[in-house]
Scaffold this motif. Structure first.
Motif, short mmCIF file in Angstrom:
data_model
loop_
_atom_site.label_atom_id
_atom_site.label_comp_id
_atom_site.label_asym_id
_atom_site.label_seq_id
_atom_site.Cartn_x
_atom_site.Cartn_y
_atom_site.Cartn_z
N GLY A 191 0.82 -1.21 0.00
CA GLY A 191 0.00 0.00 0.00
C GLY A 191 0.85 1.26 0.00
O GLY A 191 0.52 2.25 -0.64
N TRP A 192 1.96 1.20 0.71
CA TRP A 192 2.88 2.35 0.75
C TRP A 192 3.46 2.61 -0.63
O TRP A 192 3.63 3.75 -1.05
CB TRP A 192 3.99 2.07 1.76
N ALA A 194 2.08 1.62 -3.58
CA ALA A 194 1.07 1.74 -4.63
C ALA A 194 0.93 3.19 -5.06
O ALA A 194 1.02 4.10 -4.26
CB ALA A 194 -0.27 1.20 -4.13
N TRP A 235 -2.65 -2.93 3.69
CA TRP A 235 -2.54 -2.16 2.45
C TRP A 235 -3.18 -0.78 2.62
O TRP A 235 -2.59 0.23 2.25
CB TRP A 235 -3.22 -2.92 1.31
N SER A 236 -4.36 -0.75 3.20
CA SER A 236 -5.06 0.53 3.39
C SER A 236 -4.27 1.46 4.30
O SER A 236 -4.17 2.67 4.05
CB SER A 236 -6.45 0.29 3.98
N ARG A 262 -1.24 2.82 2.36
CA ARG A 262 -1.68 3.88 1.45
C ARG A 262 -1.97 5.17 2.21
O ARG A 262 -1.53 6.25 1.82
CB ARG A 262 -2.94 3.43 0.71
N ARG A 280 1.22 6.85 3.34
CA ARG A 280 1.90 7.47 2.20
C ARG A 280 1.24 8.80 1.85
O ARG A 280 1.93 9.79 1.55
CB ARG A 280 1.89 6.54 0.99
#
Length: 87
Positions: free
Chosen positions: A29-30, A32, A52-53, A56, A59
């Protein structure tokens, strides 16, 4: 990741393995580039998707939930994964 092995048998994970899944999801996620949840992770474990969330969000510098709620969601993801792989 919850999928069958080469023999078509279901793969069973321990809590530690789901924690590693969450960490792998966080890193993905970071890294993506998109803002939205990628369809390529929809088939992954709840722990992976939770990581993942968070990756993200970190980030982007946006926190969706309080830390307390995020811990509760992480616990719920783990419980969901463990229940799905219980024999």
């Amino acid at each position: 990741m919850m999928e069958g092995n080469m023999l078509g048998c279901e793969v069973h994970f321990s809590a530690d393995e789901f924690c590693r899944e969450k960490a792998r999801g966080y890193l993905a996620g970071w890294e993506a580039s998109g803002l939205q949840f990628l369809t390529s992770v929809e088939h992954r474990s709840a722990s992976y998707r939770h990581g993942w969330s968070n990756g993200r969000d970190d980030r982007l510098g946006k926190q969706r939930f309080s830390a307390e709620l995020d811990y509760m969601l992480a616990d719920a993801a783990l419980a969901s994964d463990m229940a799905r792989t219980a024999t």
